[in-house]
Motif scaffolding. Sequence first.
Motif, PDB file in Angstrom:
ATOM      1  N   GLY A 115       0.817  -1.246  -0.038  1.00 53.35           N
ATOM      2  CA  GLY A 115       0.030   0.039   0.020  1.00 53.35           C
ATOM      3  C   GLY A 115       0.684   1.278  -0.019  1.00 53.35           C
ATOM      4  O   GLY A 115       0.308   2.452  -0.053  1.00 53.35           O
ATOM      5  N   ARG A 116       2.023   1.275   0.125  1.00 55.04           N
ATOM      6  CA  ARG A 116       3.021   2.276   0.293  1.00 55.04           C
ATOM      7  C   ARG A 116       4.208   2.051  -1.128  1.00 55.04           C
ATOM      8  O   ARG A 116       4.306   1.133  -1.577  1.00 55.04           O
ATOM      9  N   ALA A 117       4.431   3.277  -1.619  1.00 56.12           N
ATOM     10  CA  ALA A 117       5.508   3.257  -2.600  1.00 56.12           C
ATOM     11  C   ALA A 117       6.969   2.571  -2.148  1.00 56.12           C
ATOM     12  O   ALA A 117       7.337   3.216  -0.746  1.00 56.12           O
ATOM     13  N   PRO A 118       7.403   1.868  -2.551  1.00 52.32           N
ATOM     14  CA  PRO A 118       8.688   1.283  -2.097  1.00 52.32           C
ATOM     15  C   PRO A 118       9.717   2.321  -2.421  1.00 52.32           C
ATOM     16  O   PRO A 118       9.780   3.007  -3.371  1.00 52.32           O
ATOM     17  N   VAL A 119      10.731   2.367  -1.352  1.00 50.52           N
ATOM     18  CA  VAL A 119      12.057   3.182  -1.523  1.00 50.52           C
ATOM     19  C   VAL A 119      13.381   2.611  -1.095  1.00 50.52           C
ATOM     20  O   VAL A 119      13.114   1.427  -0.398  1.00 50.52           O
ATOM     21  N   CYS A 120      14.250   2.911  -1.783  1.00 52.56           N
ATOM     22  CA  CYS A 120      15.742   2.385  -1.646  1.00 52.56           C
ATOM     23  C   CYS A 120      16.475   3.296  -1.363  1.00 52.56           C
ATOM     24  O   CYS A 120      16.486   4.377  -1.802  1.00 52.56           O
ATOM     25  N   GLY A 121      17.613   3.029  -0.469  1.00 56.26           N
ATOM     26  CA  GLY A 121      18.711   3.975  -0.009  1.00 56.26           C
ATOM     27  C   GLY A 121      20.155   3.095  -0.285  1.00 56.26           C
ATOM     28  O   GLY A 121      19.990   1.825  -0.085  1.00 56.26           O
ATOM     29  N   PHE A 122      21.141   3.971  -0.848  1.00 61.61           N
ATOM     30  CA  PHE A 122      22.390   3.308  -0.567  1.00 61.61           C
ATOM     31  C   PHE A 122      23.464   3.966   0.128  1.00 61.61           C
ATOM     32  O   PHE A 122      23.463   5.266   0.355  1.00 61.61           O
ATOM     33  N   CYS A 123      24.292   3.061   0.723  1.00 62.13           N
ATOM     34  CA  CYS A 123      25.287   3.779   1.667  1.00 62.13           C
ATOM     35  C   CYS A 123      26.687   2.815   0.944  1.00 62.13           C
ATOM     36  O   CYS A 123      27.022   1.741   1.352  1.00 62.13           O
ATOM     37  N   TYR A 124      27.603   3.758   0.816  1.00 58.06           N
ATOM     38  CA  TYR A 124      28.770   2.986   0.309  1.00 58.06           C
ATOM     39  C   TYR A 124      30.100   3.854   1.112  1.00 58.06           C
ATOM     40  O   TYR A 124      30.178   4.997   1.167  1.00 58.06           O
ATOM     41  N   GLN A 125      30.827   3.027   1.971  1.00 64.59           N
ATOM     42  CA  GLN A 125      31.982   3.271   2.756  1.00 64.59           C
ATOM     43  C   GLN A 125      31.439   4.430   3.455  1.00 64.59           C
ATOM     44  O   GLN A 125      32.259   5.250   3.977  1.00 64.59           O
ATOM     45  N   GLY A 126      30.190   4.401   4.396  1.00 69.51           N
ATOM     46  CA  GLY A 126      29.738   5.292   5.195  1.00 69.51           C
ATOM     47  C   GLY A 126      29.053   6.622   4.706  1.00 69.51           C
ATOM     48  O   GLY A 126      28.831   7.264   5.485  1.00 69.51           O
ATOM     49  N   PRO A 181       0.951  -3.610  -3.947  1.00 66.89           N
ATOM     50  CA  PRO A 181      -0.227  -4.173  -3.859  1.00 66.89           C
ATOM     51  C   PRO A 181      -0.674  -4.348  -2.326  1.00 66.89           C
ATOM     52  O   PRO A 181       0.104  -4.840  -1.338  1.00 66.89           O
ATOM     53  N   LEU A 182      -1.977  -4.446  -1.864  1.00 69.53           N
ATOM     54  CA  LEU A 182      -2.325  -4.488  -0.658  1.00 69.53           C
ATOM     55  C   LEU A 182      -2.521  -6.147  -0.539  1.00 69.53           C
ATOM     56  O   LEU A 182      -2.424  -6.835   0.539  1.00 69.53           O
ATOM     57  N   GLU A 183      -2.831  -6.691  -1.903  1.00 72.50           N
ATOM     58  CA  GLU A 183      -3.076  -8.159  -1.693  1.00 72.50           C
ATOM     59  C   GLU A 183      -1.928  -8.856  -1.398  1.00 72.50           C
ATOM     60  O   GLU A 183      -0.648  -8.709  -1.995  1.00 72.50           O
ATOM     61  N   PRO A 184      -1.679  -9.881  -0.320  1.00 70.16           N
ATOM     62  CA  PRO A 184      -0.653 -10.515   0.016  1.00 70.16           C
ATOM     63  C   PRO A 184       0.403 -11.182  -0.878  1.00 70.16           C
ATOM     64  O   PRO A 184       1.655 -10.826  -1.028  1.00 70.16           O
ATOM     65  N   LEU A 185      -0.142 -12.143  -1.902  1.00 65.16           N
ATOM     66  CA  LEU A 185       0.299 -12.781  -2.845  1.00 65.16           C
ATOM     67  C   LEU A 185       1.100 -11.909  -3.761  1.00 65.16           C
ATOM     68  O   LEU A 185       2.174 -11.883  -4.086  1.00 65.16           O
ATOM     69  N   ALA A 186       0.320 -10.666  -4.310  1.00 61.71           N
ATOM     70  CA  ALA A 186       0.719  -9.896  -5.440  1.00 61.71           C
ATOM     71  C   ALA A 186       1.885  -9.090  -4.762  1.00 61.71           C
ATOM     72  O   ALA A 186       2.825  -8.717  -5.250  1.00 61.71           O
TER      73      ALA A 186
END
Length: 332
Positions: free
Chosen positions: A213-224, A250-255
Motif C-alpha cells: 500500500g506504500r511506494a517502495p523506496v531504496c537507499g544506498f550507503c557506500y563506505q559510510g 499491492p495490498l493483496e498479500p500474494l501480489a
Amino acid sequence: MQIQSQPVTSQQIREQNILNVRRALHSEQVATISRLKTLTGLSVVTLTKLLQYLIETGEVLEGESISIGNGRPAATYRFNASYRLILIVSCYKRAGHDYAGYSVHDLFGECIERREELLSKVHTDEFRIGIERYLDRYSKISIIGISMPTDTVGGRLASAVRHDPQAKRLSKHLELHFNVPVFFETDINAATLGCFNRHVKHNYVAGLLLVPGRAPVCGFCYQGNVLRGRDGMAGEVRFFPMFNDVGVLPLEPLAADDLAIRTLRAVMCVLNPSLVVVYSENLKSGFLERVKKQLSTEAEIALLPRLEINDHIREDIVSGMLTISLERMQTL
C-alpha cells in the motif's frame, strides 16, 4: 593562465587545529596532552593554548591527573558530551498510522529523552509545536535533524526531503524560526546509514523499504557515505517498469510478495551491494527463503548479498540521523 591559490590565514589554521583536537577528544573521550600530541601532530605549546580555549568555552573539562610510569602525574582532559545537544525528529509509519518520534542526544549519541506521538497529518505545523517544546526544555540543542518518508508529504516539505533547490529555503525558514540549524533527510537514507553503522564490515549497503500500500523506496550507503544521486532522488525504485506506473506495492498479500521479490532481485543485480536490509512489518513470513528459491541463474546466485529483514526502522533512522548531525556540527 595560472590560477593562484589563496594563502591560508593563521585564523584558518587555528580553526582547523581546534577541529582536530575536538575530533581526537570526541574519539578518546578522555586523553592527556601526550596522547593528543600523538593523535593530532600538534605541539604541546599549541595544544595547551587550544585546550585552555576549549575549557573556557565549556567544550572540554579538566579531568583527574593520572600517573604514567615513573614520571610526574599528567593532567587529563575530558570531552564534554553535553556541551551541545542534538534533536532528532523522525516521521514513520507503523500499523498504518503516522508517528513522529522525538529524541534528544548528547555528542556521544547517548539518548537523554525520547518520545513518540501519533500524527493527525504529516505537516510542518505538527513538528513545529513538538520542536518548540524541546527547545524550551533543552537550551543546548544546537542542531535539528528531521527525517520522513517522501511519499507521505508534498510541496515544499517533499522538496526539502529530496534535497532539491527548495530544500535550502525551507531549512532556512525553520532555522530563522527556531534560531538553530535544521536539515532534512529521507527515512530510507537515514535508515540505510544507520544499518551501515551496525554492519561496518559491509562497505556497500542497500536499504529497501517494502510496505504493501506504500511506494517502495531504496537507499544506498557506500563506505559510510549516503549516495543521493545528482538531485537527491537516487533509489526511486517505484519507477521500475514492473510497477506499471502505479508506484506502490499491492495490498493483496500474494501480489505484494511477488512484486517485493522482483524489486529486491532487481536492486541486488543492478547495484551488487554486500548487504540488503529489507524494512517491512507485514510481508509474509519466509520472504528471504522465497527470494533465494526464485534465483534462476548462476549470475543471480553469485550476486546474492547478505539479506536481513528488519521491522524496527526507527532505531536505524535515529542512528543515521545522529551520524549526519555530528558531521554537520563539526563545521558549526
